[in-house]
Every structure is written in C-alpha cells, then in structure tokens.
Design an enzyme around this catalytic site. Sequence first.
Site, short mmCIF file in Angstrom:
data_model
loop_
_atom_site.label_atom_id
_atom_site.label_comp_id
_atom_site.label_asym_id
_atom_site.label_seq_id
_atom_site.Cartn_x
_atom_site.Cartn_y
_atom_site.Cartn_z
N HIS A 34 -1.36 13.76 31.82
CA HIS A 34 -2.68 13.60 32.77
C HIS A 34 -4.00 13.99 31.95
O HIS A 34 -4.92 13.29 31.68
CB HIS A 34 -2.53 14.36 34.01
CG HIS A 34 -3.84 14.43 34.81
ND1 HIS A 34 -4.08 13.47 35.98
CD2 HIS A 34 -5.19 15.01 34.71
CE1 HIS A 34 -5.05 13.77 36.53
NE2 HIS A 34 -5.83 14.58 35.80
N GLU A 35 -3.84 15.35 31.33
CA GLU A 35 -4.86 16.03 30.74
C GLU A 35 -5.25 15.36 29.38
O GLU A 35 -6.27 15.08 28.81
CB GLU A 35 -4.72 17.48 30.63
CG GLU A 35 -5.12 18.11 31.80
CD GLU A 35 -6.21 17.85 32.34
OE1 GLU A 35 -7.34 17.88 31.88
OE2 GLU A 35 -6.31 17.52 33.61
N HIS A 38 -7.47 12.51 29.50
CA HIS A 38 -8.81 12.78 29.63
C HIS A 38 -9.26 13.22 28.38
O HIS A 38 -10.29 12.71 27.64
CB HIS A 38 -8.99 13.90 30.48
CG HIS A 38 -9.00 13.81 32.02
ND1 HIS A 38 -9.70 13.28 32.70
CD2 HIS A 38 -8.10 14.63 32.84
CE1 HIS A 38 -9.47 13.17 33.84
NE2 HIS A 38 -8.41 14.07 34.02
N ASP A 127 -10.91 16.05 39.38
CA ASP A 127 -11.56 14.64 39.12
C ASP A 127 -12.41 14.24 40.19
O ASP A 127 -13.31 13.32 39.93
CB ASP A 127 -10.34 13.71 38.62
CG ASP A 127 -9.57 14.20 37.40
OD1 ASP A 127 -10.25 14.87 36.64
OD2 ASP A 127 -8.49 13.90 37.33
#
Length: 271
Positions: A34-35, A38, A127
């Site tokens: 997930h990170e 980003h 988020d």
Amino acid sequence: MITIHPLFWMTIGLSILTGRFREMLLLFLVVLIHELGHAGAARFFGWRVNEIVLLPFGGVAVVDEHGNRPLKEELMVILAGPFQHVWMIGVGAIFYYLGLWDDMFSLFLLHNLMVLVFNLLPIWPLDGGKLLFLFYSLRYPFKASHRVMLHSSIVCLCLLMMATIVFFPFHLNLWMVIIFLSVSLFKEWKHHHYIYLRFLLERYSTTFKGKKKVVSVASEMKLTDLLATFYRGYHYQIVITDLNVEADEQVLLHAYFKKNQIGCAVGTLFR
C-alpha cells in the site's frame, strides 16, 4: 527509508505472543505494498520521498512537498495506495480459483479490505483525510481548507470512537489506532500556522508556478490577510486598484519573509 512505527511493533509483538505471526506477516506485506504505491506515484511525479512509516492499518509516506503540487498529482499519489488493494485482491482471487492458494486467501482478502476501507475514512492523516483536504482546497484557500479539514477529521474521529465503544469496546488494536489518530490530529492542529507558513515559504523559495490568477485588492488591505486568501494550484498577480499597480506574488512573499513587513498594508510596499 522504510520505518516501522512503534505501534506496529507492538502489534507484531502481540501476534508473536498469541501465535499469529503468519497472519501479521501477511498484514505487514499488504501495508508495505500500500505504501509503496504512494511512494512510487510520488517518485513518478518527481516528489522527494524522505521516509515510509508503516502502521498496522496503512502508513505514512513522508514527502518534502507542502501543498504546492498540482491537485491532480496529489490526487494520483493519494489514490495510488488504495489502488494497490484492487490488483492484490484480483491476483489473489485468480490464484484462489486456480487452486494455487487455499489456506490464507480469506485472511488475505480480509486484510486488504480492512486496510482499504479504514484508510478511506475521512480522518487526517489517513488517505480519506487527505482526499478531504483536496476537496476543501477546491472551495477554500489553503489556510482555511486545512483548518476546516481538521474540524471535519475531529468530528469523524469522535464518531469512530463512539462506534468503537458501542460495537468493539474491547478491541485493543482499534483503540491503539484511535489513540494514534488522536495524537496525529492534535499535532496537526498545534502546527496549523507552521504548516501554512511552510506552504507560503515553498512558494517563495521555489518560485511556484501554477495557473495564473489576477486578484484586485485595495491598498489598505493587510499583507497577512491577502496571503491567507491564496489557493493551492494558482500563481497570483495582485492588482492594487487605487494605486494602479500590478505586482507578482513574489513581491509580497519577499516582504513577508525577508523584510518582516508582516502586519503592513499592501499599499505601503509600493509607495
């Protein structure tokens, strides 16, 4: 650099004590991807990524951008994290239906949905809170949109607390997350003015370029009041109507940061 937040270390420790290390390792992998979503999107747009901090429900990509990137870029960077769960669930489902992965698919699906849904809650610094900030930035100047976003986040956090008390009163991990969000919101509120100054300083130090916006003001308007009307994504040209003077925003920012003419009227800069 990737850093594991102390809150995540506590969760990992609890998983070891309760014999659920494999489940925690799977959650760690989901959060990491997930990170990295980003961070990858931020790198693609040329942002400076200093650190990735991993938390049990997601994480925080620490960047050197301070609200002066195009809103479309920020939107893509924010959505890049949640998007990782879409392809992960899709690939996992393919493996499951092909009979290549049976034992932990349901847990993998649960972790993905949990991280995805929780991160979209409209609470800073999740988020969803960042998306809320972008939405308010379309309607209000930077300083006001940041303040309104914090108000909304506090309300949503209070609702989350009440829901936890009613439905999950003894869910230790959820209470740890709520404490983390509370501390993060308090710090963001405490540093509200500093964050606003950082937004202005980056415009001044990098000669920010965005959509040109012409604003007409009277000469007696205070410099601080004028700067507080700056929106994200615009480069300002200021027209002082009663003096028939037009100036770039850099002139105002120079007076604010270099000449320390914080409380002066805008017209005094041109007399």
